[in-house]
Design a protein around this motif. Sequence first.
Motif, PDB file in Angstrom:
ATOM      1  N   PRO A  81       0.807  -1.245   0.000  1.00  0.00           N
ATOM      2  CA  PRO A  81       0.000   0.000   0.000  1.00  0.00           C
ATOM      3  C   PRO A  81       0.833   1.286   0.000  1.00  0.00           C
ATOM      4  CG  PRO A  81      -0.955  -1.601   1.496  1.00  0.00           C
ATOM      5  CD  PRO A  81       0.349  -2.179   1.035  1.00  0.00           C
ATOM      6  N   GLN A  82       1.943   1.310   0.721  1.00  0.00           N
ATOM      7  CA  GLN A  82       2.786   2.512   0.723  1.00  0.00           C
ATOM      8  C   GLN A  82       3.384   2.745  -0.670  1.00  0.00           C
ATOM      9  OE1 GLN A  82       6.026   2.453   3.508  1.00  0.00           O
ATOM     10  NE2 GLN A  82       6.531   4.598   3.163  1.00  0.00           N
ATOM     11  N   ALA A  83       3.825   1.672  -1.321  1.00  0.00           N
ATOM     12  CA  ALA A  83       4.365   1.781  -2.677  1.00  0.00           C
ATOM     13  C   ALA A  83       3.286   2.234  -3.653  1.00  0.00           C
ATOM     14  CB  ALA A  83       4.961   0.449  -3.114  1.00  0.00           C
ATOM     15  N   ARG A  84       2.053   1.750  -3.462  1.00  0.00           N
ATOM     16  CA  ARG A  84       0.946   2.177  -4.334  1.00  0.00           C
ATOM     17  C   ARG A  84       0.740   3.682  -4.248  1.00  0.00           C
ATOM     18  NH1 ARG A  84      -1.841  -2.339  -2.057  1.00  0.00           N
ATOM     19  NH2 ARG A  84      -1.605  -4.092  -3.459  1.00  0.00           N
ATOM     20  N   SER A  85       0.779   4.210  -3.040  1.00  0.00           N
ATOM     21  CA  SER A  85       0.596   5.645  -2.850  1.00  0.00           C
ATOM     22  C   SER A  85       1.689   6.435  -3.580  1.00  0.00           C
ATOM     23  CB  SER A  85       0.617   5.959  -1.353  1.00  0.00           C
ATOM     24  OG  SER A  85       0.625   7.336  -1.140  1.00  0.00           O
ATOM     25  N   ILE A  86       2.923   5.986  -3.452  1.00  0.00           N
ATOM     26  CA  ILE A  86       4.047   6.660  -4.119  1.00  0.00           C
ATOM     27  C   ILE A  86       3.907   6.564  -5.629  1.00  0.00           C
ATOM     28  CG2 ILE A  86       6.541   6.522  -4.523  1.00  0.00           C
ATOM     29  CD1 ILE A  86       6.759   5.631  -1.522  1.00  0.00           C
ATOM     30  N   LEU A  87       3.600   5.361  -6.123  1.00  0.00           N
ATOM     31  CA  LEU A  87       3.483   5.162  -7.566  1.00  0.00           C
ATOM     32  C   LEU A  87       2.262   5.881  -8.146  1.00  0.00           C
ATOM     33  CD1 LEU A  87       4.619   1.440  -7.778  1.00  0.00           C
ATOM     34  CD2 LEU A  87       5.868   3.448  -8.595  1.00  0.00           C
ATOM     35  N   ASP A  88       1.196   6.034  -7.351  1.00  0.00           N
ATOM     36  CA  ASP A  88       0.036   6.807  -7.817  1.00  0.00           C
ATOM     37  C   ASP A  88       0.425   8.260  -8.059  1.00  0.00           C
ATOM     38  OD1 ASP A  88      -1.726   4.663  -7.868  1.00  0.00           O
ATOM     39  OD2 ASP A  88      -2.523   5.059  -5.853  1.00  0.00           O
ATOM     40  N   SER A  89       1.239   8.827  -7.160  1.00  0.00           N
ATOM     41  CA  SER A  89       1.664  10.219  -7.367  1.00  0.00           C
ATOM     42  C   SER A  89       2.584  10.320  -8.576  1.00  0.00           C
ATOM     43  CB  SER A  89       2.322  10.786  -6.111  1.00  0.00           C
ATOM     44  OG  SER A  89       3.601  10.232  -5.890  1.00  0.00           O
ATOM     45  N   GLN A  90       3.419   9.307  -8.789  1.00  0.00           N
ATOM     46  CA  GLN A  90       4.283   9.300  -9.971  1.00  0.00           C
ATOM     47  C   GLN A  90       3.452   9.187 -11.249  1.00  0.00           C
ATOM     48  OE1 GLN A  90       7.377   6.328  -9.712  1.00  0.00           O
ATOM     49  NE2 GLN A  90       8.137   7.098  -7.753  1.00  0.00           N
ATOM     50  N   ALA A  91       2.450   8.322 -11.230  1.00  0.00           N
ATOM     51  CA  ALA A  91       1.596   8.158 -12.413  1.00  0.00           C
ATOM     52  C   ALA A  91       0.860   9.449 -12.741  1.00  0.00           C
ATOM     53  CB  ALA A  91       0.601   7.015 -12.184  1.00  0.00           C
ATOM     54  N   ALA A  92       0.387  10.155 -11.719  1.00  0.00           N
ATOM     55  CA  ALA A  92      -0.314  11.428 -11.959  1.00  0.00           C
ATOM     56  C   ALA A  92       0.634  12.434 -12.606  1.00  0.00           C
ATOM     57  CB  ALA A  92      -0.862  11.976 -10.639  1.00  0.00           C
ATOM     58  N   TRP A  93       1.871  12.517 -12.119  1.00  0.00           N
ATOM     59  CA  TRP A  93       2.832  13.453 -12.693  1.00  0.00           C
ATOM     60  C   TRP A  93       3.175  13.056 -14.127  1.00  0.00           C
ATOM     61  CZ3 TRP A  93       7.605  13.734 -14.916  1.00  0.00           C
ATOM     62  CH2 TRP A  93       8.201  14.995 -14.985  1.00  0.00           C
ATOM     63  N   LEU A  94       3.418  11.766 -14.369  1.00  0.00           N
ATOM     64  CA  LEU A  94       3.758  11.302 -15.718  1.00  0.00           C
ATOM     65  C   LEU A  94       2.601  11.515 -16.685  1.00  0.00           C
ATOM     66  CD1 LEU A  94       5.732   8.095 -14.716  1.00  0.00           C
ATOM     67  CD2 LEU A  94       6.666  10.049 -15.977  1.00  0.00           C
ATOM     68  N   THR A  95       1.367  11.428 -16.205  1.00  0.00           N
ATOM     69  CA  THR A  95       0.197  11.689 -17.042  1.00  0.00           C
ATOM     70  C   THR A  95       0.132  13.175 -17.416  1.00  0.00           C
ATOM     71  OG1 THR A  95      -0.988   9.876 -15.992  1.00  0.00           O
ATOM     72  CG2 THR A  95      -2.315  11.502 -17.154  1.00  0.00           C
ATOM     73  N   LYS A  96       0.550  14.022 -16.489  1.00  0.00           N
ATOM     74  CA  LYS A  96       0.556  15.467 -16.728  1.00  0.00           C
ATOM     75  C   LYS A  96       1.573  15.864 -17.800  1.00  0.00           C
ATOM     76  CE  LYS A  96       1.155  19.778 -14.152  1.00  0.00           C
ATOM     77  NZ  LYS A  96       1.484  20.344 -12.833  1.00  0.00           N
ATOM     78  N   PHE A  97       2.663  15.100 -17.923  1.00  0.00           N
ATOM     79  CA  PHE A  97       3.709  15.368 -18.908  1.00  0.00           C
ATOM     80  C   PHE A  97       3.845  14.153 -19.835  1.00  0.00           C
ATOM     81  CE2 PHE A  97       4.752  17.972 -15.217  1.00  0.00           C
ATOM     82  CZ  PHE A  97       4.896  19.207 -15.806  1.00  0.00           C
ATOM     83  N   PRO A  98       2.972  14.036 -20.845  1.00  0.00           N
ATOM     84  CA  PRO A  98       2.916  12.825 -21.667  1.00  0.00           C
ATOM     85  C   PRO A  98       4.116  12.597 -22.590  1.00  0.00           C
ATOM     86  CG  PRO A  98       1.410  14.487 -22.514  1.00  0.00           C
ATOM     87  CD  PRO A  98       1.951  15.008 -21.216  1.00  0.00           C
ATOM     88  N   ASN A  99       4.982  13.580 -22.770  1.00  0.00           N
ATOM     89  CA  ASN A  99       6.148  13.391 -23.642  1.00  0.00           C
ATOM     90  C   ASN A  99       7.410  13.034 -22.874  1.00  0.00           C
ATOM     91  OD1 ASN A  99       4.660  13.953 -25.952  1.00  0.00           O
ATOM     92  ND2 ASN A  99       4.980  16.146 -25.718  1.00  0.00           N
ATOM     93  N   VAL A 100       7.315  12.958 -21.562  1.00  0.00           N
ATOM     94  CA  VAL A 100       8.479  12.667 -20.735  1.00  0.00           C
ATOM     95  C   VAL A 100       8.682  11.165 -20.638  1.00  0.00           C
ATOM     96  CG1 VAL A 100       9.411  12.861 -18.390  1.00  0.00           C
ATOM     97  CG2 VAL A 100       8.228  14.792 -19.413  1.00  0.00           C
ATOM     98  N   ARG A 101       9.955  10.760 -20.761  1.00  0.00           N
ATOM     99  CA  ARG A 101      10.317   9.344 -20.617  1.00  0.00           C
ATOM    100  C   ARG A 101      10.985   9.142 -19.267  1.00  0.00           C
ATOM    101  NH1 ARG A 101      10.607   6.053 -24.872  1.00  0.00           N
ATOM    102  NH2 ARG A 101      12.468   5.075 -24.061  1.00  0.00           N
ATOM    103  N   ALA A 102      10.920   7.936 -18.743  1.00  0.00           N
ATOM    104  CA  ALA A 102      11.528   7.647 -17.441  1.00  0.00           C
ATOM    105  C   ALA A 102      12.151   6.259 -17.451  1.00  0.00           C
ATOM    106  CB  ALA A 102      10.486   7.746 -16.334  1.00  0.00           C
TER     107      ALA A 102
END
Length: 174
Positions: A81-102
Motif C-alpha cells: 500500500p505505501q508503494a501504491r501511494s508513491i506510484l500513484d503520485s508518480q503516475a499522476a505526474w507522468l500523465t501530466k507530462f505525456p512526452n516525458v520518458r523515465a
Amino acid sequence: MMKLSTTLLAATALIAVAGCSKKRPETLPPAPMTDAAPGQVAPPATNPYGDAVVPGSDADFRRSVTSNTVNFDVDMYDIDPQARSILDSQAAWLTKFPNVRATIEGHCDERGTREYNLALGDRRANAAKNYLVARGVSPARLTTISYGKERPIAMGSDEAAYAQNRRAVTVVLN
C-alpha cells in the motif's frame, strides 16, 4: 634484387600515405550563429524560467511526487500500500507530462549472489513499471534496468542499510 624490392616497398608506402591525406572541402560550413558581435564571446544560454525548476524535468518530478523511490521487503518485489501511494503520485505526474520518458532502476541489498540480485532488481523495476502502466502511463515511455547490489544508497551491513537499498527508483530522462 634487394635494391628493387626496397624501391618497390618505398614507392608502395608513399602511394598509401598519399591516398590517406585529407583534401580540404571546397566550401566551409557557416560559422555558428550567435548574438555576439564578431570577436566577442557569446553569453551562456539562460534558463527561460530563471532559477526555477523547469516543468517536466527530473527536478520537477522529484519535487512534485511523494517520492521517486519505492522500498521493498527482503526477497520481495510486491507493491504494498505505501508503494501504491508513491506510484500513484508518480503516475499522476507522468500523465501530466505525456512526452516525458523515465527509467525505473531496480536495486537490492548486498546479501545474495550478483546474479540473484540482478534478477531480483529486474523484478522490482518491472513491478513498479507494470503498476505505472496499469495507471495509464504508456509502456513505451518507461524503461527498466537492474543494478542489483552494485549501487547501494546506504553503506553498512545492518538491517537499516539493507532496508534503504531494497528499492526501485524512477528517474525522469531529460
